[in-house]
Design a protein around this motif. Structure first.
Motif, mmCIF file in Angstrom:
data_model
loop_
_atom_site.group_PDB
_atom_site.id
_atom_site.type_symbol
_atom_site.label_atom_id
_atom_site.label_comp_id
_atom_site.label_asym_id
_atom_site.label_seq_id
_atom_site.Cartn_x
_atom_site.Cartn_y
_atom_site.Cartn_z
ATOM 1 N N ASP A 123 -0.848 -5.329 2.244
ATOM 2 C CA ASP A 123 -0.844 -4.313 3.297
ATOM 3 C C ASP A 123 0.389 -3.423 3.197
ATOM 4 O O ASP A 123 0.312 -2.205 3.351
ATOM 5 C CB ASP A 123 -0.945 -4.965 4.673
ATOM 6 C CG ASP A 123 0.136 -6.013 4.921
ATOM 7 O OD1 ASP A 123 0.695 -6.561 3.940
ATOM 8 O OD2 ASP A 123 0.429 -6.298 6.093
ATOM 9 N N VAL A 124 1.536 -4.027 2.893
ATOM 10 C CA VAL A 124 2.768 -3.259 2.738
ATOM 11 C C VAL A 124 2.657 -2.354 1.511
ATOM 12 O O VAL A 124 3.051 -1.182 1.550
ATOM 13 C CB VAL A 124 3.988 -4.201 2.614
ATOM 14 C CG1 VAL A 124 5.266 -3.420 2.399
ATOM 15 C CG2 VAL A 124 4.105 -5.105 3.827
ATOM 16 N N MET A 125 2.098 -2.884 0.437
ATOM 17 C CA MET A 125 1.940 -2.087 -0.781
ATOM 18 C C MET A 125 1.028 -0.888 -0.540
ATOM 19 O O MET A 125 1.340 0.228 -0.960
ATOM 20 C CB MET A 125 1.369 -2.945 -1.909
ATOM 21 C CG MET A 125 2.321 -3.990 -2.421
ATOM 22 S SD MET A 125 1.539 -4.907 -3.757
ATOM 23 C CE MET A 125 2.151 -6.538 -3.433
ATOM 24 N N ARG A 126 -0.097 -1.124 0.107
ATOM 25 C CA ARG A 126 -1.031 -0.020 0.381
ATOM 26 C C ARG A 126 -0.369 1.060 1.234
ATOM 27 O O ARG A 126 -0.522 2.248 0.987
ATOM 28 C CB ARG A 126 -2.278 -0.551 1.086
ATOM 29 C CG ARG A 126 -3.236 -1.215 0.163
ATOM 30 C CD ARG A 126 -4.563 -1.513 0.880
ATOM 31 N NE ARG A 126 -5.394 -2.314 0.015
ATOM 32 C CZ ARG A 126 -5.564 -3.624 0.146
ATOM 33 N NH1 ARG A 126 -4.982 -4.280 1.128
ATOM 34 N NH2 ARG A 126 -6.329 -4.289 -0.689
ATOM 35 N N GLU A 127 0.345 0.630 2.238
ATOM 36 C CA GLU A 127 1.008 1.584 3.135
ATOM 37 C C GLU A 127 2.069 2.387 2.393
ATOM 38 O O GLU A 127 2.159 3.600 2.531
ATOM 39 C CB GLU A 127 1.621 0.842 4.315
ATOM 40 C CG GLU A 127 2.243 1.751 5.347
ATOM 41 C CD GLU A 127 2.812 0.962 6.514
ATOM 42 O OE1 GLU A 127 3.942 1.290 6.930
ATOM 43 O OE2 GLU A 127 2.143 0.031 6.987
ATOM 44 N N ARG A 128 2.887 1.708 1.593
ATOM 45 C CA ARG A 128 3.971 2.376 0.853
ATOM 46 C C ARG A 128 3.439 3.322 -0.212
ATOM 47 O O ARG A 128 3.992 4.375 -0.433
ATOM 48 C CB ARG A 128 4.881 1.348 0.185
ATOM 49 C CG ARG A 128 5.727 0.553 1.112
ATOM 50 C CD ARG A 128 6.838 1.340 1.703
ATOM 51 N NE ARG A 128 7.694 1.858 0.667
ATOM 52 C CZ ARG A 128 8.548 2.833 0.829
ATOM 53 N NH1 ARG A 128 8.696 3.413 1.979
ATOM 54 N NH2 ARG A 128 9.294 3.265 -0.158
ATOM 55 N N MET A 129 2.376 2.904 -0.895
ATOM 56 C CA MET A 129 1.834 3.700 -1.992
ATOM 57 C C MET A 129 0.824 4.738 -1.511
ATOM 58 O O MET A 129 0.380 5.572 -2.275
ATOM 59 C CB MET A 129 1.196 2.794 -3.046
ATOM 60 C CG MET A 129 2.139 1.747 -3.619
ATOM 61 S SD MET A 129 3.708 2.412 -4.227
ATOM 62 C CE MET A 129 3.153 3.309 -5.648
ATOM 63 N N GLU A 130 0.459 4.660 -0.220
ATOM 64 C CA GLU A 130 -0.503 5.584 0.392
ATOM 65 C C GLU A 130 -1.798 5.658 -0.422
ATOM 66 O O GLU A 130 -2.293 6.731 -0.760
ATOM 67 C CB GLU A 130 0.121 6.972 0.559
ATOM 68 C CG GLU A 130 1.310 6.965 1.490
ATOM 69 C CD GLU A 130 1.965 8.319 1.637
ATOM 70 O OE1 GLU A 130 1.613 9.250 0.902
ATOM 71 O OE2 GLU A 130 2.847 8.429 2.501
ATOM 72 N N THR A 131 -2.339 4.500 -0.725
ATOM 73 C CA THR A 131 -3.581 4.420 -1.479
ATOM 74 C C THR A 131 -4.386 3.231 -0.986
ATOM 75 O O THR A 131 -3.847 2.317 -0.370
ATOM 76 C CB THR A 131 -3.314 4.285 -2.993
ATOM 77 O OG1 THR A 131 -4.547 4.266 -3.683
ATOM 78 C CG2 THR A 131 -2.538 3.012 -3.313
ATOM 79 N N ALA A 136 -2.718 -6.358 -7.855
ATOM 80 C CA ALA A 136 -1.668 -7.362 -7.732
ATOM 81 C C ALA A 136 -2.196 -8.680 -8.269
ATOM 82 O O ALA A 136 -3.400 -8.907 -8.325
ATOM 83 C CB ALA A 136 -1.246 -7.516 -6.281
ATOM 84 N N VAL A 137 -1.290 -9.534 -8.665
ATOM 85 C CA VAL A 137 -1.649 -10.845 -9.191
ATOM 86 C C VAL A 137 -0.984 -11.905 -8.334
ATOM 87 O O VAL A 137 0.236 -11.899 -8.157
ATOM 88 C CB VAL A 137 -1.199 -10.998 -10.662
ATOM 89 C CG1 VAL A 137 -1.521 -12.389 -11.181
ATOM 90 C CG2 VAL A 137 -1.834 -9.928 -11.527
ATOM 91 N N ASP A 138 -1.775 -12.807 -7.801
ATOM 92 C CA ASP A 138 -1.267 -13.921 -7.013
ATOM 93 C C ASP A 138 -1.058 -15.094 -7.960
ATOM 94 O O ASP A 138 -2.015 -15.670 -8.462
ATOM 95 C CB ASP A 138 -2.255 -14.274 -5.909
ATOM 96 C CG ASP A 138 -1.711 -15.311 -4.949
ATOM 97 O OD1 ASP A 138 -0.609 -15.842 -5.193
ATOM 98 O OD2 ASP A 138 -2.401 -15.578 -3.954
ATOM 99 N N VAL A 139 0.193 -15.426 -8.239
ATOM 100 C CA VAL A 139 0.485 -16.483 -9.202
ATOM 101 C C VAL A 139 0.503 -17.872 -8.579
ATOM 102 O O VAL A 139 0.710 -18.851 -9.274
ATOM 103 C CB VAL A 139 1.824 -16.233 -9.937
ATOM 104 C CG1 VAL A 139 1.750 -14.963 -10.755
ATOM 105 C CG2 VAL A 139 2.980 -16.174 -8.951
#
Length: 161
Positions: A123-131, A136-139
């Motif tokens: 959610d943070v990534m989507r908001e920051r990247m505006e896309t 992403a890879v969950d290790v």
């Protein structure tokens, strides 16, 4: 680990092989600065020094590739976003595991690895990247830690192992 790998790429996006080699050398023995285990097993000072030696005083906002990482603020029970700070400090904070290395402290708050409150902050990534698309890879695949013993009080770690 995510903050370290992504920061290495943002710091030097030219060569992935060099990035992996540097990460391996930075991690080797980084947590062998043991301390009496009142707060944690390792101080984290050696890892601090390695990150400072590698990244110097580079600020996140000065990187060529957009970068941010997150940390778990256990004092306020929320996620802190690091996108304007010293790179080494943000990486160290985002990679601080409770009990293993000492927490980072800022403004009276205990800061640890972001995975404690949000293992993969999409959610943070989507908001920051505006896309709407983020790869992403969950290790850390989910594991069931349930054991089939019903009556054990204060089990020893040795017994569980």
């Amino acid at each position: 680990m995510g903050s370290l790998v992504s920061s290495a790429h943002a710091y030097n996006p030219a060569c992935f092989d060099d990035t992996i080699r540097i990460i391996q050398s930075q991690l080797k023995g980084a947590f062998f600065d043991f301390t009496p285990p009142v707060v944690s097993f390792a101080r984290g000072h050696r890892f601090d020094q390695r990150l400072q030696g590698w990244f110097g005083d580079v600020q996140i906002e000065d990187l060529w590739v957009p970068y941010f990482c997150v940390g778990s603020n256990l004092t306020k029970a929320n996620i802190d976003l690091f996108d304007t700070d010293t790179l080494w400090w943000a990486v160290r904070t985002s990679g601080t595991l409770p009990g293993i290395s000492a927490p980072q402290i800022r403004d009276g708050c205990l800061l640890f690895d972001g995975c404690l409150l949000d293992n993969l902050p999409m959610d943070v990534m989507r908001e920051r990247m505006e896309t709407s698309r983020v790869i992403a890879v969950d290790v850390f695949p989910p594991h069931d830690l349930k054991i089939n013993v019903t009556e054990v009080q204060s089990p020893s770690g040795w017994w569980l192992l």
